[in-house]
Design a protein around this motif. Sequence first.
Motif, PDB file in Angstrom:
ATOM      1  N   ALA A 291      -2.933  -5.359   3.639  1.00  0.00           N
ATOM      2  CA  ALA A 291      -3.289  -4.290   2.718  1.00  0.00           C
ATOM      3  C   ALA A 291      -2.112  -3.847   1.862  1.00  0.00           C
ATOM      4  O   ALA A 291      -2.202  -2.870   1.118  1.00  0.00           O
ATOM      5  CB  ALA A 291      -3.833  -3.096   3.511  1.00  0.00           C
ATOM      6  N   LEU A 292      -0.973  -4.562   1.990  1.00  0.00           N
ATOM      7  CA  LEU A 292       0.232  -4.143   1.260  1.00  0.00           C
ATOM      8  C   LEU A 292      -0.019  -4.015  -0.244  1.00  0.00           C
ATOM      9  O   LEU A 292       0.498  -3.113  -0.894  1.00  0.00           O
ATOM     10  CB  LEU A 292       1.364  -5.154   1.477  1.00  0.00           C
ATOM     11  CG  LEU A 292       2.178  -4.969   2.744  1.00  0.00           C
ATOM     12  CD1 LEU A 292       3.280  -6.015   2.801  1.00  0.00           C
ATOM     13  CD2 LEU A 292       2.771  -3.577   2.792  1.00  0.00           C
ATOM     14  N   SER A 293      -0.815  -4.938  -0.777  1.00  0.00           N
ATOM     15  CA  SER A 293      -1.036  -4.907  -2.226  1.00  0.00           C
ATOM     16  C   SER A 293      -1.974  -3.755  -2.611  1.00  0.00           C
ATOM     17  O   SER A 293      -1.848  -3.198  -3.687  1.00  0.00           O
ATOM     18  CB  SER A 293      -1.606  -6.244  -2.692  1.00  0.00           C
ATOM     19  OG  SER A 293      -2.687  -6.607  -1.865  1.00  0.00           O
ATOM     20  N   SER A 294      -2.907  -3.420  -1.729  1.00  0.00           N
ATOM     21  CA  SER A 294      -3.776  -2.287  -2.034  1.00  0.00           C
ATOM     22  C   SER A 294      -4.008  -1.467  -0.762  1.00  0.00           C
ATOM     23  O   SER A 294      -4.894  -1.769   0.027  1.00  0.00           O
ATOM     24  CB  SER A 294      -5.117  -2.778  -2.596  1.00  0.00           C
ATOM     25  OG  SER A 294      -5.748  -3.620  -1.654  1.00  0.00           O
ATOM     26  N   PRO A 295      -3.163  -0.463  -0.541  1.00  0.00           N
ATOM     27  CA  PRO A 295      -3.245   0.327   0.685  1.00  0.00           C
ATOM     28  C   PRO A 295      -4.658   0.904   0.854  1.00  0.00           C
ATOM     29  O   PRO A 295      -5.265   1.311  -0.122  1.00  0.00           O
ATOM     30  CB  PRO A 295      -2.235   1.451   0.455  1.00  0.00           C
ATOM     31  CG  PRO A 295      -1.361   0.982  -0.637  1.00  0.00           C
ATOM     32  CD  PRO A 295      -2.153   0.043  -1.468  1.00  0.00           C
ATOM     33  N   PRO A 296      -5.166   0.900   2.096  1.00  0.00           N
ATOM     34  CA  PRO A 296      -6.501   1.413   2.303  1.00  0.00           C
ATOM     35  C   PRO A 296      -6.583   2.895   1.959  1.00  0.00           C
ATOM     36  O   PRO A 296      -5.777   3.685   2.426  1.00  0.00           O
ATOM     37  CB  PRO A 296      -6.751   1.182   3.792  1.00  0.00           C
ATOM     38  CG  PRO A 296      -5.421   0.989   4.406  1.00  0.00           C
ATOM     39  CD  PRO A 296      -4.520   0.480   3.332  1.00  0.00           C
ATOM     40  N   SER A 297      -7.512   3.224   1.123  1.00  0.00           N
ATOM     41  CA  SER A 297      -7.758   4.634   0.840  1.00  0.00           C
ATOM     42  C   SER A 297      -9.250   4.729   0.600  1.00  0.00           C
ATOM     43  O   SER A 297      -9.944   3.723   0.564  1.00  0.00           O
ATOM     44  CB  SER A 297      -6.983   5.080  -0.393  1.00  0.00           C
ATOM     45  OG  SER A 297      -7.401   4.319  -1.502  1.00  0.00           O
ATOM     46  N   GLY A 298      -9.759   5.938   0.458  1.00  0.00           N
ATOM     47  CA  GLY A 298     -11.192   6.089   0.274  1.00  0.00           C
ATOM     48  C   GLY A 298     -11.925   5.498   1.462  1.00  0.00           C
ATOM     49  O   GLY A 298     -11.445   5.575   2.598  1.00  0.00           O
ATOM     50  N   PRO A 299     -13.077   4.881   1.220  1.00  0.00           N
ATOM     51  CA  PRO A 299     -13.883   4.387   2.342  1.00  0.00           C
ATOM     52  C   PRO A 299     -13.157   3.368   3.210  1.00  0.00           C
ATOM     53  O   PRO A 299     -13.362   3.324   4.417  1.00  0.00           O
ATOM     54  CB  PRO A 299     -15.098   3.736   1.664  1.00  0.00           C
ATOM     55  CG  PRO A 299     -15.072   4.141   0.252  1.00  0.00           C
ATOM     56  CD  PRO A 299     -13.717   4.648  -0.085  1.00  0.00           C
ATOM     57  N   ALA A 300     -12.279   2.548   2.620  1.00  0.00           N
ATOM     58  CA  ALA A 300     -11.585   1.526   3.414  1.00  0.00           C
ATOM     59  C   ALA A 300     -10.713   2.159   4.490  1.00  0.00           C
ATOM     60  O   ALA A 300     -10.465   1.563   5.543  1.00  0.00           O
ATOM     61  CB  ALA A 300     -10.752   0.626   2.512  1.00  0.00           C
ATOM     62  N   ALA A 301     -10.252   3.390   4.235  1.00  0.00           N
ATOM     63  CA  ALA A 301      -9.424   4.073   5.228  1.00  0.00           C
ATOM     64  C   ALA A 301     -10.227   4.359   6.491  1.00  0.00           C
ATOM     65  O   ALA A 301      -9.667   4.489   7.580  1.00  0.00           O
ATOM     66  CB  ALA A 301      -8.871   5.369   4.643  1.00  0.00           C
ATOM     67  N   SER A 302     -11.551   4.457   6.357  1.00  0.00           N
ATOM     68  CA  SER A 302     -12.381   4.714   7.535  1.00  0.00           C
ATOM     69  C   SER A 302     -12.334   3.538   8.504  1.00  0.00           C
ATOM     70  O   SER A 302     -12.397   3.714   9.717  1.00  0.00           O
ATOM     71  CB  SER A 302     -13.837   4.970   7.115  1.00  0.00           C
ATOM     72  OG  SER A 302     -13.911   6.169   6.373  1.00  0.00           O
ATOM     73  N   VAL A 303     -12.238   2.332   7.957  1.00  0.00           N
ATOM     74  CA  VAL A 303     -12.151   1.136   8.801  1.00  0.00           C
ATOM     75  C   VAL A 303     -10.883   1.227   9.646  1.00  0.00           C
ATOM     76  O   VAL A 303     -10.888   1.013  10.856  1.00  0.00           O
ATOM     77  CB  VAL A 303     -12.115  -0.145   7.927  1.00  0.00           C
ATOM     78  CG1 VAL A 303     -11.955  -1.383   8.794  1.00  0.00           C
ATOM     79  CG2 VAL A 303     -13.368  -0.236   7.059  1.00  0.00           C
ATOM     80  N   THR A 304      -9.797   1.559   8.970  1.00  0.00           N
ATOM     81  CA  THR A 304      -8.508   1.669   9.650  1.00  0.00           C
ATOM     82  C   THR A 304      -8.548   2.741  10.733  1.00  0.00           C
ATOM     83  O   THR A 304      -8.056   2.540  11.833  1.00  0.00           O
ATOM     84  CB  THR A 304      -7.432   2.030   8.610  1.00  0.00           C
ATOM     85  OG1 THR A 304      -7.731   1.346   7.414  1.00  0.00           O
ATOM     86  CG2 THR A 304      -6.076   1.677   9.089  1.00  0.00           C
TER      87      THR A 304
END
Lengths: 363, 336
Positions: A291-304
């Motif tokens: 995820a270095l190129s696009s840090p998880p934020s928004g809904p993707a952060a929920s996965v993390t």
Amino acid sequence: MDLSLDAATIEFQAEVRSWLATHVRPLSSMDTPDGFEEHRAWERQLASARLSVVSWPAEFGGREASLLQWLVFEEEYHAAGAPGRVSQNGIFLLAPTLFAFGTDEQRARILPAMARADEVWAQAWSEPEAGSDLASLRSTAVRCDGGWLLRGQKTWSSRAAFADRAFGLFRTGPGERHRGLTYLLFDLRAEGVSVRPIAQLDGEPGFAEIFLDDVFVPDHDVVGAVGDGWRVAMSTAGNERGLTLRSPGRFLAAAGRLVELYRKNPDPALRDRVVDAWIGAQAYRLHTFGALSSPPSGPAASVTKVFWSELDVALHETALDLLGEAAPGWRDGWLFSLAGPIYAGTNEIQRNVIAERILGLPR
Amino acid sequence: MTPEQLALRDAVRGLLDKHSDVRAAIETPHGYDKDLWARLTDIGVLPIPEQYGGSGATFDETRIALEELGRTLTPSPLLASAIAAHALLTSTGAEFRGRLLRRIAEGAVATLAWDSVAVTATPAIDYPEVNAASDYLDGAARYVLDGDLAEILLVSDGEFLYEVDPATLSREHTPTIDQTRRLATVHLSNAPALRVGRWSPEIRDFALAALSAEQVGAAARALELTVEYTKTRVQFGKPIGSFQALKHRMADLHVLVETARSAALAANDEVSAAVAKVYCSEAFFSVAAEMVQLHGGIAITWEHDAHLYFKRAHGSRQLFGSPQDHIRRLTRFAHR
């Protein structure tokens, strides 16, 4: 994917490792008044080595480290067994919000003091009737001459009894639920604020309730536009759920300790669980590197968030099962891990976010 | 359950509803409510025949009482005293049996320090190592239920059962994460010991079955409290218990509790007792962990009882051998 480090990052890693090796020492629990101040002093030590906020711009106390370098810093930090970050609510949650939505004046005024822990921040989101359903919050901010008056009650505010300032969401109207909310900063020692510590399940007063009775907030402490608080706050929530608050370094260090423990107490009945936990930590690390190129934020952060919080519980439970009754070194981390699937938005809410906003399933 | 057993359950439940105050009990120096213990022994929950001054209750009645005590997490000497009484009844000579059982029936707290090494060969852990030397014992017994309070102290070296006078040894309360359970370390240094009978693995199986009953009661109550909470906590305009994501989890927990109860009730020999210990330990721990998650933030507070259930679940899982210890033992049967 190439995971090898560049020369600058290797040099940075060496500096961090050697600094930590000489400076790390055990502190008391930061959920107690004395422990809190010990942790504040530790933050100041980090700041004096320009290690408290490595990814920030230099003018605010950082060194403009890349995301990769930040991950390396975190791995070193946790591997060294360095203290918990008492300023985490500020540096990991409020600061990214200020970078995205704050004014230059706010950044210049707030960030350097945060980096040195001169001001330690608490968060003021939840209310007694607004937890998972944060948009049902009722605390209000009413317009007054030169600013706003806050009224209402906030809860589950970690270390608010010892912290200096807080950030939170308040109803300014018009509109209901997600509309008509504003993101405001306030002083925890201002007139009209009372803070009642709440003992946690480990007995320490780490939580607090905040009661607000006409607490004045000047206009310059509104973050983002009036009425746009939900959007501003959700960017902070993304940070809390995502990478920044729970870096892979923390779980790699715990998985490493778990494997060591297994070497000392090999128990075939637990072997698969130890390996699963170790694989989980490795997978999380690779996920974050990916995820270095696009840090998880928004809904993707929920996965993390679902991943790290459940991994943390599994790591600690496995360690306790390996050790049986003699597990003092793991016990505090274990009790804390229980809160992981609850704070920063419960995992039930995260799964709804994944289902509805990523998978597009009907509401 | 027979009508008599139902009446017993209601009597114990009524007594605990009225008088059990867990938070107050754990603050007392001895960790349990002495009046409540006297009332409980009056009801007749110890497995002691009438000829030895008991009420004539059997393990079936004891297990009902243990399940009720588990529900409320009430600290009580019942588990320890029942195990000691059972050991005396099944494994000692008649000349010792009557004298000691009579005292237990009258409410004297009794306990058995038994050699867990025979059950749980985990070398890294210092289990009781008590070596009989004629009539003197040396060593230390750890995790002895009510071991610092017991007036009657039985010790096993894995071969024999001894009665040891508590005045001849040193013992200390060893607090654990579970404040609702009293455990102690007993140090024996050339302690005069009376050989009263032979150790039998059947005593261990009884202890496992008794603990399983208590775990089932606690698990059932933890689920009830969780269901109640999710019916009243409103978010998004609805009780959170109406959300399917939560409903299904609680339905699964119900299946777990009911199957655990069957396992506990069926425990009557070496294999079934080990199965019950493993199954009920895991079931209770799962329910307690979900209790925390389904309550959310409130469960992370000291004030709420969820952490008491959670800590009891963890402690009970370790007591008398962890699930993996018993699983290892069970594999021997699976290979036959």
